[in-house]
Design an enzyme around this catalytic site. Structure first.
Site, PDB file in Angstrom:
ATOM      1  N   GLU A 178      -3.182  -0.134  -1.482  1.00 34.73           N
ATOM      2  CA  GLU A 178      -4.552  -0.653  -1.452  1.00 34.73           C
ATOM      3  C   GLU A 178      -5.403  -0.039  -0.336  1.00 34.73           C
ATOM      4  O   GLU A 178      -6.536   0.379  -0.593  1.00 34.73           O
ATOM      5  CB  GLU A 178      -4.527  -2.183  -1.361  1.00 34.73           C
ATOM      6  CG  GLU A 178      -4.087  -2.820  -2.675  1.00 34.73           C
ATOM      7  CD  GLU A 178      -3.646  -4.269  -2.550  1.00 34.73           C
ATOM      8  OE1 GLU A 178      -3.814  -4.856  -1.467  1.00 34.73           O
ATOM      9  OE2 GLU A 178      -3.122  -4.816  -3.535  1.00 34.73           O
ATOM     10  N   ASP A 188      -7.147  -5.079   5.603  1.00 35.21           N
ATOM     11  CA  ASP A 188      -7.217  -5.643   4.253  1.00 35.21           C
ATOM     12  C   ASP A 188      -6.612  -7.038   4.230  1.00 35.21           C
ATOM     13  O   ASP A 188      -5.399  -7.205   4.266  1.00 35.21           O
ATOM     14  CB  ASP A 188      -6.469  -4.702   3.291  1.00 35.21           C
ATOM     15  CG  ASP A 188      -6.455  -5.227   1.857  1.00 35.21           C
ATOM     16  OD1 ASP A 188      -6.959  -6.345   1.613  1.00 35.21           O
ATOM     17  OD2 ASP A 188      -5.941  -4.515   0.986  1.00 35.21           O
ATOM     18  N   LYS A 217       1.065 -13.063  -7.740  1.00 35.40           N
ATOM     19  CA  LYS A 217       1.442 -11.881  -6.967  1.00 35.40           C
ATOM     20  C   LYS A 217       2.409 -12.225  -5.836  1.00 35.40           C
ATOM     21  O   LYS A 217       3.245 -11.417  -5.445  1.00 35.40           O
ATOM     22  CB  LYS A 217       0.169 -11.240  -6.405  1.00 35.40           C
ATOM     23  CG  LYS A 217       0.365  -9.869  -5.789  1.00 35.40           C
ATOM     24  CD  LYS A 217      -0.996  -9.282  -5.467  1.00 35.40           C
ATOM     25  CE  LYS A 217      -0.893  -7.968  -4.720  1.00 35.40           C
ATOM     26  NZ  LYS A 217      -2.224  -7.422  -4.451  1.00 35.40           N
ATOM     27  N   ASP A 273      -6.974  -3.036  -9.715  1.00 30.29           N
ATOM     28  CA  ASP A 273      -6.619  -3.776  -8.504  1.00 30.29           C
ATOM     29  C   ASP A 273      -6.029  -5.109  -8.968  1.00 30.29           C
ATOM     30  O   ASP A 273      -6.752  -5.998  -9.400  1.00 30.29           O
ATOM     31  CB  ASP A 273      -7.879  -3.991  -7.646  1.00 30.29           C
ATOM     32  CG  ASP A 273      -7.625  -4.901  -6.447  1.00 30.29           C
ATOM     33  OD1 ASP A 273      -6.459  -5.287  -6.212  1.00 30.29           O
ATOM     34  OD2 ASP A 273      -8.606  -5.223  -5.747  1.00 30.29           O
TER      35      ASP A 273
END
Lengths: 618, 174
Positions: free
Chosen positions: A184, A206, A86, A25
């Protein structure tokens, strides 16, 4: 040789065949690696006993530090300590103008792409992410006792093509074999789905550090079908922190913050946010130019600060339900993912919208990595049964620029992948031999409002009168959500040559150059790695073709069979030596000889797949 | 490519969607790239192409309009990319009236009620046309096929109106 072989239930009886795989992850704030051991998926801890690795990379004059040690220097050496990288993945320099105020390091323009100016020179987000991936892979290798055969890396479902490609490039740079980029939310559902045997329609909410995803999935008999996905790739818990920082600035009157101060304020904001999960008010002291100033924030005020952000996520939930053709009563469970879902306001709003108490039994920080590990274990071949099937969708529509700057959609969002769609184009000038195409991703009518993905130039179209040449362009999106394009002139069958210029990505050559330049790969290592890659591919070809021959040699004529067998003998001979080019040539030769055979077998298996079986078995 | 053949189902307009769905999953379980992740590069590419075909076929058979179009295409009548103007004045009048109703939603006192009422109208007329379409496709004669093609063209108008209605509803909610 082992005299006694003990296998776990459901696993291969040959332990030497057990392959090492991990799920990663790669998060905005924290990253984790997990693996299936003794039949159970668990996150892996590093040598310091920590399984959460802060996604922070610090460049010093002669070293690269990743994780907690880098995080510790985030204030004193903000310029060289890269946090939240990211958010920069697959982004152009111009696009990140708004982020420039938020990140405490220097963004620079690297051939149109965003990069970071550090003491070690300019580093792009792919290189920074590769450092995080390499650190995680190292933890996994040490724990599992060997080099990894493959990894599954998770990405937000909402990531576009450029962001996915950047993630894959980072893995390549870190020396990892990516078996799959997994969304994800799908990973989270996988973690819960196998745990509780849940059936029905579920929502995965999420909210991570920097991205927000909402996905609607249908679960039935091991099939995870993504019905619709949506969200915002630039909204997350970091924004909560920034809302608090703004509040602190108002309180203290500090209008301009240095990079170092910014870091201090952000760290303070995060602490305050986390404390407000358990408590109704928090007191703290804020460092300013005039010395420390006392500050206070209560839950109600905090919730006011972030309520617009949370509302934005609920709007996205409404939209995604609409896309799936469902209403909130259809949702039987809501899975919560990401540390930001610990914020009580978020939980309450989500519970209210879906009218159900969200699932939180798996740690929201770990659930994605655990799901990725489960899928990695399947893909690497440790669990041969085809029990689970993940059917994902493309999150954003793919389109082409047409006359007047308008887009024409080719593949609408939420189409199940893999998908291939063909479009025909004709020449508009006599003797025209080239054509330019501009591929964009997004939902808007105007090209300028969508995200530019790539420009393609088709060359080598045979010269014909205007309108005479018909070029069929096929857009294919694979299971990772990555686009590839092929083109063919119909009347002549000539394969047009395609040159791809990714708008916000690295070309294959740039990735190769980075690989060569990387400190981790001295020239010799590179050669060894390339050789091993070719040898592994040769083994796969040998295995696949031999198996095909055992099953279906009846589909071949005697001459064909002989030629293929000869090619296989040659390939296994060449494989032993260390001539990369020769192995490659032998693989290509074998593939060429077996192309027809493979197509015939495919036809046969499609025909036989649905005959002679009871449909209830499905 | 004959999508019905791919799923080993009879080439008819009336289709058991549950059966189609379970056959789709069965094919996916066999051909999805995830089942071939340790295969050679070529085999992986074949798996991607094959599942892309299966997805396309499923997508086309699942929806009545696309299914009807595919059925006609198999019978040699292609209407998917045609450029053809409509000449049924009565039908065009009706479409214009519906469009005016859509445009008026903004000005109405209770937009939700108006949306519901238009939605019901669209649904009714769409279902009536779909029923006629089903009947027209039972017998394979060139007159019946032409009739079916006309019905598909009309239905496309209704599907488009429904999309626009959804868009308006969405804008009102946001």
């Amino acid at each position: 040789m082992a005299l006694l072989q003990i296998a776990e239930p459901g696993q291969s009886a040959a332990p030497h065949q057990h392959k090492l795989a991990a799920g990663i992850d790669l998060g905005t704030t924290n990253s984790l690696v997990a693996a299936v051991r003794s039949g159970e998926a668990k996150t892996l801890a590093n040598s310091q006993g920590r399984d959460m690795l802060p996604s922070v990379v610090r460049y010093t004059a002669d070293r690269v530090v990743v994780g907690d040690a880098a995080m510790a220097a985030a204030v004193e050496d903000a310029d060289n300590t890269i946090v939240s990288v990211k958010r920069l993945m697959g982004k152009g320099y111009q696009e990140t103008a708004a982020l420039k105020q938020q990140v405490p390091y220097r963004l620079v323009d690297q051939h149109g792409l965003v990069a970071i100016d550090t003491v070690q020179g300019v580093k792009n987000p792919v290189e920074v992410s590769a450092e995080i991936l390499a650190t995680l892979a190292n933890t996994a290798s040490e724990t599992l006792g060997g080099e990894l055969n493959g990894v599954v890396i998770t990405v937000p479902a909402y990531f576009d093509d450029a962001q996915r490609q950047a993630t894959k490039d980072a893995a390549k740079l870190a020396g990892l074999t990516v078996m799959r980029l997994l969304n994800e939310p799908t990973a989270a559902a996988l973690a819960y789905g196998l745990d509780s045997g849940q059936e029905g329609i579920i929502a995965v909410y999420d909210l991570g550090g920097g991205t927000f995803d909402i996905s609607i999935l249908r679960l039935r008999r091991g099939v995870f079908e993504v019905l619709a996905t949506g969200g915002d790739s630039a909204l997350g818990g970091d924004d909560f922190d920034h809302a608090i920082v703004n509040y602190l600035q108002q309180q203290t009157g500090e209008a301009e913050l240095s990079h170092q101060q910014m870091r201090q304020y952000l760290t303070l904001a995060r602490q305050v946010k986390e404390q407000l999960t358990e408590r109704d008010d928090v007191s703290f002291s804020v460092p300013t130019a005039r010395g420390d100033v006392d500050g206070k924030l209560n839950k109600t005020n905090f919730e006011q600060l972030i309520s617009a952000l949370v509302k934005k996520t609920i709007r996205a939930c409404r939209q995604v339900l609409r896309d799936a053709g469902l209403s909130n009563e259809d949702i039987v469970k809501v899975v919560m993912v990401g540390g930001s879902t610990r914020v009580p306001l978020v939980r309450n709003q989500v519970a209210a919208f879906f009218a159900t108490e969200p699932l939180t039994s798996i740690d929201p920080d770990k659930v994605v990595a655990i799901g990725a590990a489960i899928q990695a274990n399947v893909l690497v071949g440790n669990k041969a049964d085809g029990d689970t099937l993940l059917l994902d969708v493309i999150p954003l529509s793919l389109g082409l620029e047409t006359m007047g700057g308008l887009t024409e959609k080719i593949i609408p969002r939420n189409t199940v992948i893999p998908v291939a769609r063909a479009q025909e184009f004709t020449t508009f000038k006599d003797g025209q031999t080239a054509m330019a195409l501009h591929v964009v991703q997004g939902e808007r009518e105007l090209v300028d409002d969508c995200r530019s993905l790539a420009r393609f130039e088709l060359r080598g179209i045979p010269a014909m009168p205007a309108g005479g040449a018909h070029v069929r362009v096929t857009f294919q999106v694979d299971a990772d959500g990555l686009l590839s394009v092929t083109a063919q002139e119909k009347s002549s069958g000539v394969q047009a040559n395609i040159q791809v210029k990714p708008s916000y990505g690295l070309s294959d050559e740039q990735v190769a150059t980075m690989l060569k330049g990387s400190m981790q790969y001295a020239r010799q290592d590179m050669q060894i790695r390339l050789l091993r890659e070719q040898q592994v591919e040769a083994e796969r070809v040998l295995e696949a073709v031999s198996q095909a021959l055992r099953a279906d040699s009846a589909l071949l004529g005697i001459d064909e069979l002989e030629a293929i067998e000869q090619a296989l003998t040659e390939l296994s001979r060449v494989k032993q030596a260390d001539d990369i080019a020769a192995i490659k040539a032998a693989i290509e030769h074998t593939n060429h000889l077996t192309d027809d055979f493979a197509a015939r077998r495919m036809d046969q298996s499609v025909r036989s797949a649905l005959t002679g079986h009871n449909v209830d078995e499905v | 490519m004959n999508y019905f053949q791919l799923f080993n189902l009879p080439a008819t307009f009336e289709l058991d969607l549950t059966e189609l769905g379970s056959r789709y999953l069965k094919l996916q379980k066999q051909f999805h790239p995830d089942q071939h992740s340790s295969g050679s590069e070529r085999d992986k590419l074949l798996a991607v192409q094959q599942t892309a075909n299966i997805n396309d076929a499923y997508h086309s058979l699942k929806q009545p309009l696309l299914r009807a179009e595919h059925l006609l295409a198999l019978r040699g009548l292609k209407i998917s990319h045609e450029q053809r103007s409509f000449t049924d004045p009565q039908f065009l009048m009706q479409q214009m009236e519906l469009r005016e109703q859509l445009a008026d939603i903004d000005n109405s006192a209770d937009p939700d009620a108006v949306i519901d009422s238009i939605d019901r109208q669209l649904q009714q007329q769409k279902n009536a046309l779909l029923k006629q379409l089903g009947a027209a496709l039972v017998t394979e004669t060139s007159e019946q096929d032409q009739l079916a093609a006309d019905l598909i063209r009309k239905l496309k108008f209704f599907f488009k109106l429904q999309q626009e209605l959804e868009l308006i509803e969405q804008q009102l909610q946001d």
